[in-house]
Design an enzyme around this catalytic site. Structure first.
Site, PDB file in Angstrom:
ATOM      1  N   GLU A  44     -12.112 -15.850 -21.759  1.00  0.00           N
ATOM      2  CA  GLU A  44     -10.685 -15.710 -22.038  1.00  0.00           C
ATOM      3  C   GLU A  44      -9.927 -15.283 -20.785  1.00  0.00           C
ATOM      4  O   GLU A  44     -10.522 -14.855 -19.791  1.00  0.00           O
ATOM      5  CB  GLU A  44     -10.481 -14.695 -23.169  1.00  0.00           C
ATOM      6  CG  GLU A  44     -11.059 -15.198 -24.486  1.00  0.00           C
ATOM      7  CD  GLU A  44     -10.808 -14.268 -25.650  1.00  0.00           C
ATOM      8  OE1 GLU A  44     -11.028 -14.715 -26.786  1.00  0.00           O
ATOM      9  OE2 GLU A  44     -10.416 -13.097 -25.445  1.00  0.00           O
ATOM     10  N   CYS A  53     -13.547 -22.604 -23.608  1.00  0.00           N
ATOM     11  CA  CYS A  53     -14.498 -22.521 -24.715  1.00  0.00           C
ATOM     12  C   CYS A  53     -15.934 -22.542 -24.188  1.00  0.00           C
ATOM     13  O   CYS A  53     -16.228 -23.129 -23.147  1.00  0.00           O
ATOM     14  CB  CYS A  53     -14.320 -23.700 -25.661  1.00  0.00           C
ATOM     15  SG  CYS A  53     -12.766 -23.719 -26.552  1.00  0.00           S
ATOM     16  N   GLU A  55     -18.499 -24.184 -25.415  1.00  0.00           N
ATOM     17  CA  GLU A  55     -19.106 -25.520 -25.420  1.00  0.00           C
ATOM     18  C   GLU A  55     -18.740 -26.293 -24.155  1.00  0.00           C
ATOM     19  O   GLU A  55     -19.575 -26.973 -23.557  1.00  0.00           O
ATOM     20  CB  GLU A  55     -18.652 -26.326 -26.634  1.00  0.00           C
ATOM     21  CG  GLU A  55     -18.920 -25.667 -27.970  1.00  0.00           C
ATOM     22  CD  GLU A  55     -17.734 -24.863 -28.472  1.00  0.00           C
ATOM     23  OE1 GLU A  55     -17.217 -24.004 -27.729  1.00  0.00           O
ATOM     24  OE2 GLU A  55     -17.322 -25.099 -29.618  1.00  0.00           O
ATOM     25  N   CYS A  90     -14.148 -26.542 -31.568  1.00  0.00           N
ATOM     26  CA  CYS A  90     -12.722 -26.837 -31.760  1.00  0.00           C
ATOM     27  C   CYS A  90     -12.459 -28.309 -31.437  1.00  0.00           C
ATOM     28  O   CYS A  90     -13.333 -29.022 -30.914  1.00  0.00           O
ATOM     29  CB  CYS A  90     -11.868 -25.922 -30.887  1.00  0.00           C
ATOM     30  SG  CYS A  90     -11.821 -26.376 -29.145  1.00  0.00           S
ATOM     31  N   CYS A  93     -13.080 -29.377 -27.797  1.00  0.00           N
ATOM     32  CA  CYS A  93     -14.510 -29.457 -27.460  1.00  0.00           C
ATOM     33  C   CYS A  93     -15.153 -30.677 -28.103  1.00  0.00           C
ATOM     34  O   CYS A  93     -16.052 -31.283 -27.517  1.00  0.00           O
ATOM     35  CB  CYS A  93     -15.225 -28.177 -27.869  1.00  0.00           C
ATOM     36  SG  CYS A  93     -14.838 -26.791 -26.789  1.00  0.00           S
TER      37      CYS A  93
HETATM   38 ZN    ZN Z   1     -13.492 -25.424 -28.014  1.00  0.00          ZN
END
Ligand code: ZN
Length: 135
Positions: A44, A53, A55, A90, A93
């Site tokens: 973050e 992210c 992934e 998400c 991703c």
């Molecule tokens: Zn993601």
């Protein structure tokens, strides 16, 4: 590597996530067709939109190692002090994984009782944007 083993790598990675804002730590592990495994965590940022992210971090490491295509991705999430739980990638991703692994890429996460939940990417991202859409 079995789905359970790939998920174990994602759980192991989760401990190193950098999530000071949401508190939601995410760990991922991707497997390439040649059997190599690459882990990633969410990272973050105070400028929230710049966060990454888990992934995509894992997939980027696979790209940097010349380990394409990808055949599987395991992802888990958890708050500090709580056991890891299942989450699906998400939307961004899913698109990223499609680019690097295609419709048949296997996605693994955890069920509520800790067993494996599995899907193929085509079910998570029907009608993806692809190179053929570039015209
Ligand atoms: Zn993601």
């Amino acid at each position: 590597m079995s789905p359970e083993e790939l998920l174990a790598k994602a759980v192991e990675a989760l401990e190193l996530a950098y999530a000071p804002y949401s508190g939601l730590r995410v760990g991922a592990a991707v497997q390439s067709a040649d059997g190599r495994v690459f882990c990633g965590v969410n990272v973050e940022n105070a400028a929230y939109g710049e966060s990454l992210c888990a992934e995509r971090n894992a997939a980027g490491s696979a790209v940097a190692a010349g380990a394409l295509p990808l055949v599987a991705c395991a992802v888990v999430a958890g708050r500090e002090g709580s056991p890891p739980r299942g989450v699906w990638p998400c939307g961004a991703c899913r698109q990223f994984l499609h680019e690097l692994g295609g419709d048949g890429l296997r996605v693994y996460t955890l069920t509520g009782d800790g067993s494996v939940k599995e899907a193929v990417l085509a079910d998570l991202l029907p009608r993806p944007f692809g190179v053929e859409d570039l015209g």
